[in-house]
Design an enzyme around this catalytic site. Structure first.
Site, short mmCIF file in Angstrom:
data_model
loop_
_atom_site.label_atom_id
_atom_site.label_comp_id
_atom_site.label_asym_id
_atom_site.label_seq_id
_atom_site.Cartn_x
_atom_site.Cartn_y
_atom_site.Cartn_z
N ALA A 1 -69.65 -9.07 45.56
CA ALA A 1 -70.42 -8.83 43.51
C ALA A 1 -72.03 -8.58 44.04
O ALA A 1 -73.07 -9.22 44.94
CB ALA A 1 -69.92 -11.37 44.20
N VAL B 1 -72.55 -10.05 49.08
CA VAL B 1 -73.38 -9.75 48.52
C VAL B 1 -74.00 -8.22 48.62
O VAL B 1 -73.65 -7.77 49.43
CB VAL B 1 -74.04 -10.68 49.08
CG1 VAL B 1 -75.73 -10.41 47.80
CG2 VAL B 1 -73.83 -11.84 48.85
N LYS B 2 -73.33 -8.20 46.91
CA LYS B 2 -74.12 -6.38 47.63
C LYS B 2 -75.56 -5.70 47.26
O LYS B 2 -76.03 -6.97 45.82
CB LYS B 2 -73.14 -5.82 45.95
CG LYS B 2 -72.83 -4.10 45.74
CD LYS B 2 -71.46 -3.59 44.63
CE LYS B 2 -71.40 -2.09 45.08
NZ LYS B 2 -70.75 -2.04 44.08
N ILE B 3 -75.78 -5.20 48.51
CA ILE B 3 -77.09 -5.22 47.80
C ILE B 3 -77.44 -3.84 47.75
O ILE B 3 -77.62 -2.78 48.39
CB ILE B 3 -78.19 -5.25 49.21
CG1 ILE B 3 -77.58 -7.35 49.12
CG2 ILE B 3 -79.35 -5.88 48.73
CD1 ILE B 3 -78.51 -7.95 48.22
#
Length: 216
Positions: free
Chosen positions: A60, A86-88
């Site tokens: 996400a 968590v996509k950073i």
């Protein structure tokens, strides 16, 4: 090698999951917009629905660009479901955020990676996954699969545990080449996954078997 599907389309996710080979899902703001999903609440609810469909890691993506905002948004995303990653983005603040998440037990996927140097930084920061965009590299006349092989070699030598998630896959051959190059994960559209099924000799052979069976 794990198979993730790169989409926000629930029908495509279900089709891939029904094959029995799906390990997770990646998506991004562009893919969300393509499905007409707009607004923070709608996006969060869509991630929740995806998590209920697939028993695997779901990336996400944060929409923020500063460290503090990434951390705040990432906390909200991680709270949706235990399978959320968590996509950073690969930026200075992004690396700082990845390190913060790693220190606080939240898994991350470092995205928009285009060089081995970026891959080293992401691994040092503790990223769970690294997403080199090989199709976009190919578009600039560089070989994206060569980057996968280079990163795999570096990670093996240095003992980095970050998993290489080959992204921006354009065709079934990309998937095969990434498997050969040492990718841990391949994320791609449903069409590329289904493309692996196809070979003209399979179709010819099956047609022959069916004809022969009618003679029995």
């Amino acid at each position: 090698m794990k198979f993730f599907i790169d989409t926000a389309n629930l029908a495509h996710i279900k089709d891939a999951n029904d094959l029995g080979i799906l390990d997770g899902v990646t998506t991004n703001p562009s893919l969300m917009a393509k499905e007409g999903i707009k607004g923070n609440d709608a996006i969060l609810n869509h991630y929740k629905t995806i998590c209920e469909l697939v028993d695997g890691d779901i990336s996400a993506e944060v929409l923020s660009v500063t460290f503090d905002e990434m951390v705040a948004e990432g906390k909200i995303l991680a709270a949706i479901h235990p399978n959320i990653v968590v996509k950073i983005p690969m930026t200075k603040d992004g690396i700082k955020a990845i390190k913060w998440f790693s220190d606080n037990g939240i898994r991350t996927n470092c995205t928009l990676v285009f060089s081995a140097g970026q891959a080293i930084l992401a691994a040092k920061a503790g990223a769970t996954y690294l997403s080199p965009f090989i199709g976009r590299l190919d578009d600039t006349n560089w070989d994206g699969v060569d980057l996968i092989a280079q990163i795999a070699n570096i990670y093996a030598i240095q003992g980095f545990e970050t998993q290489i998630l080959a992204a921006s896959i354009r065709n079934p051959l990309h998937i095969v080449k990434c498997a050969e190059a040492g990718a841990d994960v391949c994320t791609c559209p449903l069409s590329s996954i289904l493309g692996l099924l196809k070979h003209p000799l399979t179709d010819i052979g099956l047609a022959q078997f069916i004809e022969d069976a009618k003679k029995m």
